[in-house]
Design a protein around this motif. Structure first.
Motif, mmCIF file in Angstrom:
data_model
loop_
_atom_site.group_PDB
_atom_site.id
_atom_site.type_symbol
_atom_site.label_atom_id
_atom_site.label_comp_id
_atom_site.label_asym_id
_atom_site.label_seq_id
_atom_site.Cartn_x
_atom_site.Cartn_y
_atom_site.Cartn_z
ATOM 1 N N PHE A 97 32.181 -15.488 -55.772
ATOM 2 C CA PHE A 97 30.788 -15.736 -55.997
ATOM 3 C C PHE A 97 30.407 -17.203 -55.640
ATOM 4 C CE2 PHE A 97 30.736 -12.851 -60.135
ATOM 5 C CZ PHE A 97 30.703 -11.774 -59.260
ATOM 6 N N GLU A 98 31.354 -18.053 -55.615
ATOM 7 C CA GLU A 98 31.088 -19.543 -55.216
ATOM 8 C C GLU A 98 30.957 -19.380 -53.555
ATOM 9 O OE1 GLU A 98 30.357 -22.474 -56.309
ATOM 10 O OE2 GLU A 98 31.044 -21.778 -57.847
ATOM 11 N N VAL A 100 29.953 -16.807 -52.016
ATOM 12 C CA VAL A 100 28.858 -16.006 -51.392
ATOM 13 C C VAL A 100 27.476 -16.977 -51.666
ATOM 14 C CG1 VAL A 100 28.108 -14.902 -53.599
ATOM 15 C CG2 VAL A 100 28.019 -13.622 -51.415
ATOM 16 N N SER A 101 27.298 -17.700 -52.608
ATOM 17 C CA SER A 101 26.363 -18.826 -52.869
ATOM 18 C C SER A 101 26.169 -19.477 -51.567
ATOM 19 C CB SER A 101 26.474 -19.562 -54.048
ATOM 20 O OG SER A 101 26.730 -18.573 -55.346
ATOM 21 N N ASN A 104 25.315 -18.066 -48.669
ATOM 22 C CA ASN A 104 23.839 -17.746 -48.664
ATOM 23 C C ASN A 104 22.992 -19.042 -48.286
ATOM 24 O OD1 ASN A 104 21.502 -15.904 -49.298
ATOM 25 N ND2 ASN A 104 21.313 -17.183 -51.307
ATOM 26 N N MET A 112 28.033 -13.623 -45.253
ATOM 27 C CA MET A 112 27.468 -12.974 -46.408
ATOM 28 C C MET A 112 27.626 -11.390 -46.459
ATOM 29 S SD MET A 112 25.193 -14.273 -48.443
ATOM 30 C CE MET A 112 24.202 -13.305 -49.503
#
Lengths: 167, 189
Positions: A97-98, A100-101, A104, A112
Motif C-alpha cells: 500500500f505504501e 502503490v501510494s 500513484n 501502478m
C-alpha cells in the motif's frame, strides 16, 4: 548499468537527484527516472534536484530498484523482468500500500499496474473479514443489513472456503 | 534550502494538476474507513477493485457501505468490464444444445445476479437459444451461458424477456440468472 546499447544524443549521462521525505538523496541517471511521469515533466522543465515529500527512504529505495530494473528491459530479458516483478510484489500488504501510494503520486504507470493487479490477485479469494482487516476498514453494517447484502448475491458467498489469512 | 522548498511546492502543484486531469467526475467519494490505522485512500482503492472478478466484487459488497456504493456504481462496472475483457481470454466451449437442462420452464432455484456476469461472457448474440462459453477467471472454471426466449401459450406470443442460465463445468450444474432489474442485458464490447 548496462543500458549503453541505445545511442544517446549526448555522450554524457545526465544525472538527477531524488530526495526522500527523510532527507536522503539518491543520484540516478535521467534515463532511469524518466519512467516516472511526474519527474519526467520536471526534468523537461529543467530541474535536477527533485524533492519527494510524500515518499520515505524505504519506499523510495524500492521504487528506485524497480525503475533501475525496468530501465534494463529489452526483448531478450522478458523472463528476468517477470521474475523480478514476482519478487517485487511479495512484501506485506502495508508495504504494498505504501508503494502503490508512491507509484500513484509519482505517476509510474507500469508500477501502478503491477501493484494494483498483484493486490487484487492477493485479495481475490479472501474472506470479507480478512479484506476489512487488510484495508483497515471498519464494518459499518448492522448484522441485519449485512445479512441482507449477503442475500443479494448468496451464490457469491458460497463455493468453497475463503481465505481468512491477512498476508 | 529555500530553493528546495520552492521546488517542492512546484512539484506538488504539478502533481495536483495531473491529479485533476486524471480525476473522473464520478469519483467523488470520501476516504474509506475511519479507524485507528491508515486506510488506503479512495482513489487507490478505485484502482485496485476493478481488477477483481465479478464474484469477488459481489462478495466484497459486504465489506462496508462505502464498498457497496463503489461496487454498484455504473462507472465502476464499466471500469471492471474493461479490466475483465483485458485479463481474460474467452474460450468457446460448446455450440450445440447437448447437456441442457430438460425442464426449461420454471427456474427451480432462482439466484440473484447482476448483469455484469452476463456481460462478462464476451460478445453474445441477442437471439434466442444462444450459447456462449467462457472461462471464469475467479474459479478458473469453464462456464456456459445460455440465453433463451419462451413462448407464452396463453397470449400466443413470445415472452418479451430474455432468460439466461449459466452452466459450471466444475460443479456440473446449471444456475438460472435473475438480474435485479428483471431483465437480462447483453453488452457488447
Amino acid at each position: 548499468m548496462a543500458s549503453s546499447s541505445s545511442s544517446s544524443k549526448t555522450g554524457l549521462k545526465k544525472m538527477l537527484t531524488l530526495k526522500s521525505s527523510d532527507g536522503d538523496e539518491f543520484e540516478l541517471e535521467e534515463s532511469i527516472v524518466i519512467q516516472c511521469q511526474t519527474i519526467k515533466h520536471m526534468v523537461e522543465d529543467g530541474f535536477s534536484l527533485i524533492p519527494l515529500q510524500n515518499v520515505d527512504t524505504k519506499t523510495l529505495t524500492k521504487i528506485i530498484e524497480y525503475m533501475k530494473k525496468h530501465a534494463e528491459k529489452t526483448e531478450s530479458n522478458k523472463e528476468e523482468i517477470k521474475n523480478f516483478n514476482k519478487e517485487f510484489v511479495k512484501g506485506s500488504f502495508d508495504d504494498q500500500f505504501e508503494l502503490v501510494s508512491a507509484a500513484n503520486y509519482l505517476h509510474i504507470n507500469g508500477l501502478m499496474d503491477l501493484l494494483c493487479q498483484s493486490i487484487a490477485d492477493r485479495i481475490n479469494n479472501k474472506s470479507v473479514r480478512a479484506v476489512r482487516e487488510i484495508f483497515n476498514i471498519s464494518n459499518d453494517y448492522t448484522p441485519d443489513e449485512e445479512e441482507k447484502v449477503r442475500d443479494e448475491h448468496k451464490w457469491a458467498h458460497e463455493g468453497g472456503e475463503f481465505d481468512e489469512s491477512l498476508d | 534550502m529555500e530553493n528546495g522548498k520552492w521546488l517542492g511546492l512546484l512539484f506538488e502543484l504539478r502533481n495536483a494538476k495531473l491529479e485533476i486531469e486524471k480525476c473522473d467526475e464520478d469519483v467523488k467519494w470520501q476516504e474509506l474507513g475511519n479507524n485507528g490505522g491508515r486506510p488506503l485512500p479512495e482513489d487507490l482503492v478505485m484502482e485496485i477493485l476493478p481488477r477483481l472478478p465479478v464474484e469477488s466484487l459481489l462478495r466484497f459488497k459486504c465489506v462496508s457501505k462505502k464498498w457497496y456504493e463503489i461496487i454498484k456504481n455504473s462507472s465502476f462496472i464499466k471500469e471492471q468490464l474493461y479490466w475483465s475483457s483485458k485479463n481474460t481470454t474467452p474460450r468457446i466451449l460448446i455450440y450445440d444444445h447437448a447437456g441442457c437442462p430438460d425442464d426449461d420452464d420454471s427456474p427451480p432455484n432462482p439466484n440473484p445476479i447482476t448483469r455484469i456476469l452476463v456481460s462478462n461472457a464476451a460478445c453474445v448474440h441477442k437471439n434466442s437459444d444462444y450459447f456462449q462459453g467462457f472461462r471464469d477467471p475467479m474459479t478458473d472454471d469453464y462456464k456456459v451461458v445460455w440465453f433463451r426466449t419462451f413462448w407464452d401459450v396463453i397470449t400466443h406470443d413470445i415472452i418479451p424477456r430474455l432468460f439466461a442460465a449459466v452452466y459450471s463445468c466444475s460443479r456440473d450444474s446449471w444456475r438460472i440468472l435473475q438480474p435485479e432489474n428483471g431483465e437480462i442485458l447483453v453488452d457488447r464490447y
